[in-house]
Structures are given as structure tokens and as C-alpha cells.
Design a protein around this motif. Sequence first.
Motif, PDB file in Angstrom:
ATOM      1  N   LYS A  82       0.868  -1.035  -0.025  1.00 45.24           N
ATOM      2  CA  LYS A  82       0.186   0.258   0.270  1.00 45.24           C
ATOM      3  C   LYS A  82       0.553   1.419   0.091  1.00 45.24           C
ATOM      4  O   LYS A  82       0.987   2.010  -0.921  1.00 45.24           O
ATOM      5  CB  LYS A  82      -0.945  -0.141   0.824  1.00 45.24           C
ATOM      6  N   GLU A  83       1.384   1.082   1.300  1.00 42.53           N
ATOM      7  CA  GLU A  83       2.399   2.712   0.795  1.00 42.53           C
ATOM      8  C   GLU A  83       3.559   2.382  -0.305  1.00 42.53           C
ATOM      9  O   GLU A  83       3.724   4.072  -0.742  1.00 42.53           O
ATOM     10  CB  GLU A  83       3.464   2.275   2.188  1.00 42.53           C
ATOM     11  N   VAL A  84       3.797   1.690  -1.306  1.00 40.27           N
ATOM     12  CA  VAL A  84       4.371   1.539  -2.500  1.00 40.27           C
ATOM     13  C   VAL A  84       4.126   2.575  -3.771  1.00 40.27           C
ATOM     14  O   VAL A  84       3.496   2.977  -4.551  1.00 40.27           O
ATOM     15  CB  VAL A  84       5.419   0.375  -2.680  1.00 40.27           C
ATOM     16  N   ALA A  85       2.481   1.747  -3.576  1.00 38.58           N
ATOM     17  CA  ALA A  85       1.132   2.179  -4.353  1.00 38.58           C
ATOM     18  C   ALA A  85       1.463   3.913  -4.320  1.00 38.58           C
ATOM     19  O   ALA A  85       0.591   4.142  -4.975  1.00 38.58           O
ATOM     20  CB  ALA A  85      -0.464   1.837  -4.581  1.00 38.58           C
ATOM     21  N   LYS A  86       1.738   4.033  -2.708  1.00 35.65           N
ATOM     22  CA  LYS A  86       0.901   5.775  -2.409  1.00 35.65           C
ATOM     23  C   LYS A  86       2.186   6.358  -2.767  1.00 35.65           C
ATOM     24  O   LYS A  86       2.212   7.661  -2.822  1.00 35.65           O
ATOM     25  CB  LYS A  86       0.683   6.032  -1.163  1.00 35.65           C
ATOM     26  N   GLY A  87       3.576   5.420  -3.227  1.00 40.69           N
ATOM     27  CA  GLY A  87       4.562   6.218  -3.663  1.00 40.69           C
ATOM     28  C   GLY A  87       5.997   6.538  -3.095  1.00 40.69           C
ATOM     29  O   GLY A  87       7.244   6.895  -2.548  1.00 40.69           O
TER      30      GLY A  87
END
Length: 326
Positions: free
Chosen positions: A196-201
Amino acid sequence: MAAYGGIDLGGTKIQTVVVDDARTVLGSARRPTPTSGGPADVAEAIVAATDEAVRAAGMQTSALAGVGVGSPGTIEGGTVTSARNLPDWQGGFALAETLERALDTRVALGNDVQVATDAEFQLGAGRPYKSLLGVFWGTGVGGGLVLDGKPWLGRGSAGEISHVVVQLGGARCTCGRRGCMEAYAGRAAMEAHARKEVAKGKRTDLFKLMEQRERTRLTSGIWARALEHGDELAVRLIDRAIAALGAGVASVVNVLDVECVILGGGLGVRFGEEYAGRLAAAMQPHLFADFRPPDVHVAALGDFGGAIGATLLVEPARAPASAAAA
Ligand SMILES: [Zn+2]
């Protein structure tokens, strides 16, 4: 000399061992747990891993006095039901009978976490104590109890420390509830959070390491490597996991006042003594009897603990050898 097979059926891997009466490991094998298919495919992988361990011990499966399996899910007789970390395993599956036919020896089933706890109590870091809590930090967070020298199963569901609430209305857990310790500390939950954090950048090397190692999951080895590099997201998620474990485990200790906490599981064993110390420190502010904290040790049997523990289902270690040899 009798030889026994032991199988630790985990959400990530199937670990098998062949041991003698003294529980010395004569051979071992490890395979990834199938991520697709169903119970029959898992059983097939268990048989292959057992054959491999038996060969490594220079024996044949027919020479085994029996095989024990530590399994997730609900164990009733020879059946395993709703093993939710295993592929398509909601209903019941006659695992003991299936394995007995394939391995041509007797098969006993037990709860994976409880057999690993018993192994530490009888043979490992728990030997000096009469009461202990096993904390198995891996895909989820399993818990096992020994009270007054005996395993404590409650009505069958004791030891579910994974779902001790550490945050009211907190993170969603795989069990459908909120704020459970496992929703912060379980390897699977941490991985989902990292995605999720990676999807948020957010940037992290976690998934790069996963690709380099040709893995499909963030294994304990990948977490360890990322921490060595000081990967910011990995450090933050592990800190959060330790904080949750500290609160959850301390709460259990407040109720049961056990002498010792044993830290095992894929992450627990991988991270070792340093993290047993971190867990003890994270527990301290939450302990009511803070003047007398429990000892905290790393599981002495390491990665083999669950599989060695499973062999105790076939024949307890403390039984007189003469009774077993006849
Ligand atoms: Zn939960």
C-alpha cells in the motif's frame, strides 16, 4: 533405534525432519508450501518433502515408527479444517489418512503452534521453566502455552495471541476484526502494508530484493536484508511490529504471569537474540508487575522446532526408551 518423521506445515514452507529417540536430526528437507491448488496438492508436497528428508537420513519411509504433523487450522482426529494460510482449505480434509496411505506409516496430527511450544518446553529454551508463552512471529503471530508443566489448550482455542487487541478500531486483521496484534506484526500484514505504501509512492528496496531472490513473498530473509541496509519503510514497519508485539505479549503476561516468553517463528528465529531483547524492552512499559518481567529467549530449536515438536505427537521424548523400543 526408532526413527520418527516430523512435519511443520506452514503458510510459507513445509519443513520436514527425521529424528531418532533422542530427537537428534538425522535428515531434513524444506519445500515451499503450494500457493495454489488445494489440500491434495499440499499433501503431495508433504509426501515429497518427507521422502527427501528420509533419503537424507539414509533410510526408507517404511523404517519410520510414525510421522507427526503440526498443522494450522482446526484439528479433529485425522482431519484438518479451515487452515486459512493454506490454499483453498476451508472445508475438512482427511490429512492423516491421506498421508498414511502415501507414506505407509502411522500419522498423528497436532496444532502447529502447540507442537512447537511443546518442543521448546521439552527439548529447547523452555526446559528450565514450568510455565511459558511461545510467541511464533512469522506469516501470522502464533501463540502456545504451557502452564504448571502442562500444555494449556483451553477448550481447543487457547493461545490465540495473534488476535489480542492492541489498538481499538485499529488496522483490519485477516480475521475480519480490527486492531489485532497480527494486523501490525504478522509478516503477511506487514507485506500488505508495504505494498500500500509503495502504491502511494513510498520508496523501499523490499520488493526489489524479492525480485532479485525470485521470491513471491517478502520472506524473513528479505526483511532482515532490508533492515541491514537501513531501508526506511522496512525499519518503520518492523518498529511498529515490535511495538504491537510488546503491548500484546505483555498483556498476556499480565494475565498469566508465566516465567518465560519464547520468541520463535520465521521472523523471530531470523532476527534472534537482539530482537528478543527488543521485545522485552517493548513489553516493559506495559507490564503491571514490572519489577519481575518474564525471561525472554529465542527458540533454541530454531527453524526445526515445529517439525521436531511434531515428532513428539508420535512418541513423547520423556517416555522411557525401553517402552518405545519393544
Ligand atoms: Zn485478528
